[in-house]
Motif scaffolding. Sequence first.
Motif, PDB file in Angstrom:
ATOM      1  N   HIS A  89       0.836  -1.212   0.000  1.00 54.98           N
ATOM      2  CA  HIS A  89       0.000   0.000   0.000  1.00 54.98           C
ATOM      3  C   HIS A  89       0.863   1.250   0.000  1.00 54.98           C
ATOM      4  O   HIS A  89       0.454   2.294  -0.503  1.00 54.98           O
ATOM      5  N   ARG A  90       2.086   1.145   0.541  1.00 57.15           N
ATOM      6  CA  ARG A  90       3.002   2.287   0.479  1.00 57.15           C
ATOM      7  C   ARG A  90       3.807   2.293  -0.811  1.00 57.15           C
ATOM      8  O   ARG A  90       4.066   3.334  -1.386  1.00 57.15           O
ATOM      9  N   VAL A  91       4.208   1.124  -1.252  1.00 55.52           N
ATOM     10  CA  VAL A  91       4.970   1.055  -2.486  1.00 55.52           C
ATOM     11  C   VAL A  91       4.135   1.570  -3.656  1.00 55.52           C
ATOM     12  O   VAL A  91       4.642   2.172  -4.594  1.00 55.52           O
ATOM     13  N   ASP A  92       2.815   1.341  -3.597  1.00 58.82           N
ATOM     14  CA  ASP A  92       1.924   1.776  -4.665  1.00 58.82           C
ATOM     15  C   ASP A  92       1.888   3.290  -4.817  1.00 58.82           C
ATOM     16  O   ASP A  92       1.330   3.794  -5.792  1.00 58.82           O
ATOM     17  N   VAL A  93       2.462   4.000  -3.867  1.00 62.31           N
ATOM     18  CA  VAL A  93       2.460   5.458  -3.963  1.00 62.31           C
ATOM     19  C   VAL A  93       3.191   5.916  -5.216  1.00 62.31           C
ATOM     20  O   VAL A  93       2.826   6.935  -5.816  1.00 62.31           O
ATOM     21  N   ALA A  94       4.189   5.176  -5.669  1.00 59.70           N
ATOM     22  CA  ALA A  94       4.921   5.555  -6.885  1.00 59.70           C
ATOM     23  C   ALA A  94       4.003   5.526  -8.094  1.00 59.70           C
ATOM     24  O   ALA A  94       4.015   6.445  -8.926  1.00 59.70           O
ATOM     25  N   ALA A  95       3.190   4.478  -8.203  1.00 58.16           N
ATOM     26  CA  ALA A  95       2.251   4.387  -9.326  1.00 58.16           C
ATOM     27  C   ALA A  95       1.160   5.445  -9.211  1.00 58.16           C
ATOM     28  O   ALA A  95       0.771   6.062 -10.209  1.00 58.16           O
ATOM     29  N   ARG A  96       0.698   5.676  -8.004  1.00 57.44           N
ATOM     30  CA  ARG A  96      -0.380   6.651  -7.805  1.00 57.44           C
ATOM     31  C   ARG A  96       0.074   8.063  -8.141  1.00 57.44           C
ATOM     32  O   ARG A  96      -0.691   8.880  -8.669  1.00 57.44           O
ATOM     33  N   LEU A  97       1.344   8.371  -7.839  1.00 61.47           N
ATOM     34  CA  LEU A  97       1.842   9.729  -8.064  1.00 61.47           C
ATOM     35  C   LEU A  97       2.571   9.902  -9.396  1.00 61.47           C
ATOM     36  O   LEU A  97       3.082  10.990  -9.674  1.00 61.47           O
ATOM     37  N   LYS A  98       2.613   8.855 -10.208  1.00 67.26           N
ATOM     38  CA  LYS A  98       3.316   8.952 -11.488  1.00 67.26           C
ATOM     39  C   LYS A  98       2.777  10.083 -12.371  1.00 67.26           C
ATOM     40  O   LYS A  98       3.574  10.862 -12.932  1.00 67.26           O
ATOM     41  N   PRO A  99       1.448  10.225 -12.518  1.00 65.89           N
ATOM     42  CA  PRO A  99       0.955  11.343 -13.339  1.00 65.89           C
ATOM     43  C   PRO A  99       1.381  12.702 -12.797  1.00 65.89           C
ATOM     44  O   PRO A  99       1.731  13.605 -13.568  1.00 65.89           O
ATOM     45  N   LEU A 100       1.374  12.862 -11.473  1.00 64.25           N
ATOM     46  CA  LEU A 100       1.808  14.114 -10.860  1.00 64.25           C
ATOM     47  C   LEU A 100       3.278  14.367 -11.161  1.00 64.25           C
ATOM     48  O   LEU A 100       3.672  15.480 -11.523  1.00 64.25           O
ATOM     49  N   MET A 101       4.095  13.339 -11.028  1.00 65.48           N
ATOM     50  CA  MET A 101       5.524  13.484 -11.294  1.00 65.48           C
ATOM     51  C   MET A 101       5.773  13.886 -12.744  1.00 65.48           C
ATOM     52  O   MET A 101       6.606  14.754 -13.041  1.00 65.48           O
ATOM     53  N   GLN A 102       5.059  13.280 -13.657  1.00 66.03           N
ATOM     54  CA  GLN A 102       5.234  13.600 -15.070  1.00 66.03           C
ATOM     55  C   GLN A 102       4.821  15.034 -15.368  1.00 66.03           C
ATOM     56  O   GLN A 102       5.486  15.728 -16.152  1.00 66.03           O
ATOM     57  N   ARG A 103       3.741  15.485 -14.726  1.00 70.54           N
ATOM     58  CA  ARG A 103       3.309  16.872 -14.946  1.00 70.54           C
ATOM     59  C   ARG A 103       4.324  17.855 -14.384  1.00 70.54           C
ATOM     60  O   ARG A 103       4.627  18.880 -15.003  1.00 70.54           O
ATOM     61  N   LEU A 104       4.861  17.572 -13.203  1.00 70.05           N
ATOM     62  CA  LEU A 104       5.849  18.469 -12.610  1.00 70.05           C
ATOM     63  C   LEU A 104       7.085  18.589 -13.497  1.00 70.05           C
ATOM     64  O   LEU A 104       7.601  19.685 -13.714  1.00 70.05           O
ATOM     65  N   ALA A 105       7.568  17.464 -14.010  1.00 65.02           N
ATOM     66  CA  ALA A 105       8.746  17.491 -14.871  1.00 65.02           C
ATOM     67  C   ALA A 105       8.451  18.208 -16.186  1.00 65.02           C
ATOM     68  O   ALA A 105       9.270  18.990 -16.681  1.00 65.02           O
ATOM     69  N   GLU A 106       7.269  17.960 -16.735  1.00 60.82           N
ATOM     70  CA  GLU A 106       6.906  18.583 -18.012  1.00 60.82           C
ATOM     71  C   GLU A 106       6.717  20.088 -17.868  1.00 60.82           C
ATOM     72  O   GLU A 106       7.205  20.873 -18.692  1.00 60.82           O
ATOM     73  N   LEU A 107       6.012  20.505 -16.830  1.00 59.58           N
ATOM     74  CA  LEU A 107       5.724  21.924 -16.649  1.00 59.58           C
ATOM     75  C   LEU A 107       6.962  22.716 -16.254  1.00 59.58           C
ATOM     76  O   LEU A 107       7.117  23.879 -16.654  1.00 59.58           O
ATOM     77  N   SER A 108       7.846  22.112 -15.482  1.00 62.88           N
ATOM     78  CA  SER A 108       9.028  22.836 -14.999  1.00 62.88           C
ATOM     79  C   SER A 108      10.222  22.703 -15.936  1.00 62.88           C
ATOM     80  O   SER A 108      11.078  23.583 -15.988  1.00 62.88           O
ATOM     81  N   GLY A 109      10.289  21.589 -16.649  1.00 62.38           N
ATOM     82  CA  GLY A 109      11.461  21.296 -17.457  1.00 62.38           C
ATOM     83  C   GLY A 109      12.592  20.681 -16.662  1.00 62.38           C
ATOM     84  O   GLY A 109      13.639  20.314 -17.220  1.00 62.38           O
ATOM     85  N   ASP A 110      12.425  20.555 -15.353  1.00 60.16           N
ATOM     86  CA  ASP A 110      13.486  20.060 -14.475  1.00 60.16           C
ATOM     87  C   ASP A 110      13.207  18.620 -14.039  1.00 60.16           C
ATOM     88  O   ASP A 110      12.240  18.002 -14.474  1.00 60.16           O
ATOM     89  N   THR A 111      14.064  18.095 -13.172  1.00 61.34           N
ATOM     90  CA  THR A 111      13.948  16.705 -12.737  1.00 61.34           C
ATOM     91  C   THR A 111      13.087  16.620 -11.482  1.00 61.34           C
ATOM     92  O   THR A 111      13.361  17.293 -10.488  1.00 61.34           O
ATOM     93  N   ALA A 112      12.047  15.778 -11.559  1.00 59.23           N
ATOM     94  CA  ALA A 112      11.154  15.569 -10.422  1.00 59.23           C
ATOM     95  C   ALA A 112      11.549  14.286  -9.697  1.00 59.23           C
ATOM     96  O   ALA A 112      11.859  13.271 -10.333  1.00 59.23           O
ATOM     97  N   TYR A 113      11.538  14.352  -8.376  1.00 56.81           N
ATOM     98  CA  TYR A 113      11.877  13.198  -7.545  1.00 56.81           C
ATOM     99  C   TYR A 113      10.740  12.896  -6.579  1.00 56.81           C
ATOM    100  O   TYR A 113      10.065  13.806  -6.087  1.00 56.81           O
ATOM    101  N   LEU A 114      10.568  11.601  -6.317  1.00 57.42           N
ATOM    102  CA  LEU A 114       9.630  11.152  -5.302  1.00 57.42           C
ATOM    103  C   LEU A 114      10.394  10.288  -4.315  1.00 57.42           C
ATOM    104  O   LEU A 114      11.037   9.311  -4.709  1.00 57.42           O
TER     105      LEU A 114
END
Length: 262
Positions: A89-114
């Motif tokens: 249930h905690r490991v799944d956080v990576a899959a759950r937040l993948k769309p957010l991570m992709q948007r952050l990287a796309e909108l900023s142009g920089d590297t997003a970390y989780l």
Amino acid sequence: MAQDGESTAREPAQGTQVIDRAIFLLRSIAQSGGSARLTDLARAADLATPTARRILKRLVDHGMAGQDPETQRYHLGMLAYELGLAASHRVDVAARLKPLMQRLAELSGDTAYLVMRQDFEVVCIDRVEGNYPIKTLTLKVGDRYPLGITAGSLALLGALPKAEADAIVEANRTAYAERGHLTVEQLRDDLEKTRQRGYALRRDAITDGSIGIGLAVPNGSAPPYAAVSLAMVLERMTESRREQLLAMIRGELAALAGNDRT
């Protein structure tokens, strides 16, 4: 001859040391790509080969590790897999937040970390690169660092109750100097600024010439256990851009919280 009290006092310490060594060996197996030689594991753990073999044998007996009968190399066992499923249930956080991570990287142009908290450390569980030509690749997936060294982990530390955070800082005193070239005094100053700001700003703790901005991922009424951050070359972090990035991350986290409630 040791007195009974002295013997009793030593036993918990010795037991703790064995546990520490066993956990280190399991981590080393995982970090090896899932198949490791005895000699490499012993060297990584700074153990004599017979000592490492004895600990690994007990891990194999309990199903936490396995050993290939032909190559004699060690791998993680079925019990480790079962425990991983129980924590999924905690490991799944990576899959759950993948769309957010992709948007952050796309909108900023920089590297997003989780990153996700593991006791006094964090583990990087996702990294998404933006399109800016100069990449700031401070962490790779699977990297572990003491709480407070990276922007995301500093945000997590700042979200904890003060007494708990202070205890973690003290426990990590040596690790800060070894892994991030930080003193406890510097970290405590950064931690206080993080609490006041409501977000973390971490400069040059691991990669020279870089800076990161991080926020903890809300976890309802419970303490957060994950954080997102953006890392970039120092010149890109102007005051106006910092405010833009901060607003963007907060907006994405708010949207995530709203989706979780629906």
